[in-house]
Design a protein around this motif. Structure first.
Motif, PDB file in Angstrom:
ATOM      1  N   LYS A   1      12.567  51.797  53.562  1.00  0.00           N
ATOM      2  CA  LYS A   1      11.280  51.242  53.136  1.00  0.00           C
ATOM      3  C   LYS A   1      11.475  50.139  52.085  1.00  0.00           C
ATOM      4  N   THR A   2      12.429  50.306  51.198  1.00  0.00           N
ATOM      5  CA  THR A   2      12.703  49.281  50.201  1.00  0.00           C
ATOM      6  C   THR A   2      13.202  48.005  50.876  1.00  0.00           C
TER       7      THR A   2
ATOM      8  N   ILE B   1      20.627  46.494  45.014  1.00  0.00           N
ATOM      9  CA  ILE B   1      20.879  47.508  46.036  1.00  0.00           C
ATOM     10  C   ILE B   1      22.166  47.260  46.810  1.00  0.00           C
TER      11      ILE B   1
ATOM     12  N   GLU C   1      10.366  46.308  52.732  1.00  0.00           N
ATOM     13  CA  GLU C   1       9.487  45.581  51.814  1.00  0.00           C
ATOM     14  C   GLU C   1      10.099  44.228  51.444  1.00  0.00           C
ATOM     15  N   ILE C   2      11.387  44.215  51.172  1.00  0.00           N
ATOM     16  CA  ILE C   2      12.074  42.958  50.860  1.00  0.00           C
ATOM     17  C   ILE C   2      12.005  42.018  52.066  1.00  0.00           C
TER      18      ILE C   2
ATOM     19  N   TYR D   1      23.464  53.734  45.002  1.00  0.00           N
ATOM     20  CA  TYR D   1      22.298  53.851  45.888  1.00  0.00           C
ATOM     21  C   TYR D   1      22.636  54.653  47.140  1.00  0.00           C
TER      22      TYR D   1
ATOM     23  N   LEU E   1      15.772  42.360  43.472  1.00  0.00           N
ATOM     24  CA  LEU E   1      15.799  43.728  43.981  1.00  0.00           C
ATOM     25  C   LEU E   1      16.936  43.920  44.984  1.00  0.00           C
TER      26      LEU E   1
ATOM     27  N   THR F   1      20.550  57.978  48.390  1.00  0.00           N
ATOM     28  CA  THR F   1      19.769  57.912  49.633  1.00  0.00           C
ATOM     29  C   THR F   1      20.499  58.413  50.874  1.00  0.00           C
TER      30      THR F   1
ATOM     31  N   ASN G   1      13.690  56.192  52.130  1.00  0.00           N
ATOM     32  CA  ASN G   1      13.324  55.398  50.959  1.00  0.00           C
ATOM     33  C   ASN G   1      14.102  54.076  50.904  1.00  0.00           C
ATOM     34  N   LEU G   2      15.373  54.126  51.253  1.00  0.00           N
ATOM     35  CA  LEU G   2      16.173  52.906  51.299  1.00  0.00           C
ATOM     36  C   LEU G   2      15.638  51.971  52.384  1.00  0.00           C
TER      37      LEU G   2
END
Length: 137
Positions: A26-27, A49, A30-31, A13, A45, A17, A23-24
């Motif tokens: 935002k992921t 990562i 979200e978590i 990852y 998830l 990234t 993008n990392l």
């Protein structure tokens, strides 16, 4: 007061990234914001990562580095810097899956002492700030 979360990201990852960390971020965001009933999805998830920190080794290394400074205190896995002269109040909590730093400084002292060679990604979700620790000057 700023709150930083430090994550050790798996190598694959990191490669994906490194040049575009948005993008990392935002992921991870979200978590961070998932509801409690979605905890299983978040954990799965997150496990894909991140790598784990060697909690004992990191705890000992930080203690050894700061132990003779009058501004430093350690209680269990929590490290505290309370420096009157620089007006820094920082607390580092070490967990196997992430590190948590709460600080009055924009760049806490602890960020400068944690090894930068381990694909560590730093997020401040409240201030929408993120960066790779090895890119910190």
């Amino acid at each position: 007061m700023r709150t930083f979360y430090l994550f050790k990201i798996k190598t694959n990852y990191t490669i994906l990234t490194k040049n575009n960390p948005y993008n990392l971020y935002k992921t991870l965001e979200e978590i961070y914001h998932l509801k409690k009933d979605e905890i299983k999805i978040a954990y799965d998830l997150f496990s894909q990562i991140r790598d784990t920190f060697n909690k004992e080794l990191l705890d000992n290394n930080i203690y050894e580095y700061y132990k003779n400074r009058y501004t430093y205190t350690k209680i269990n896995n929590t490290h505290i810097i309370n420096d009157y002269y620089t007006e820094e109040k920082s607390k580092l909590v070490i967990n196997p899956s992430y590190l948590l730093i709460r600080s009055t400084k924009q760049i806490p002292t602890f960020l400068r002492t944690i090894t930068k060679k381990n694909n560590i990604f730093v997020c401040d979700f409240d201030n929408i700030d993120y960066f790779w620790l090895d890119e910190l000057n």
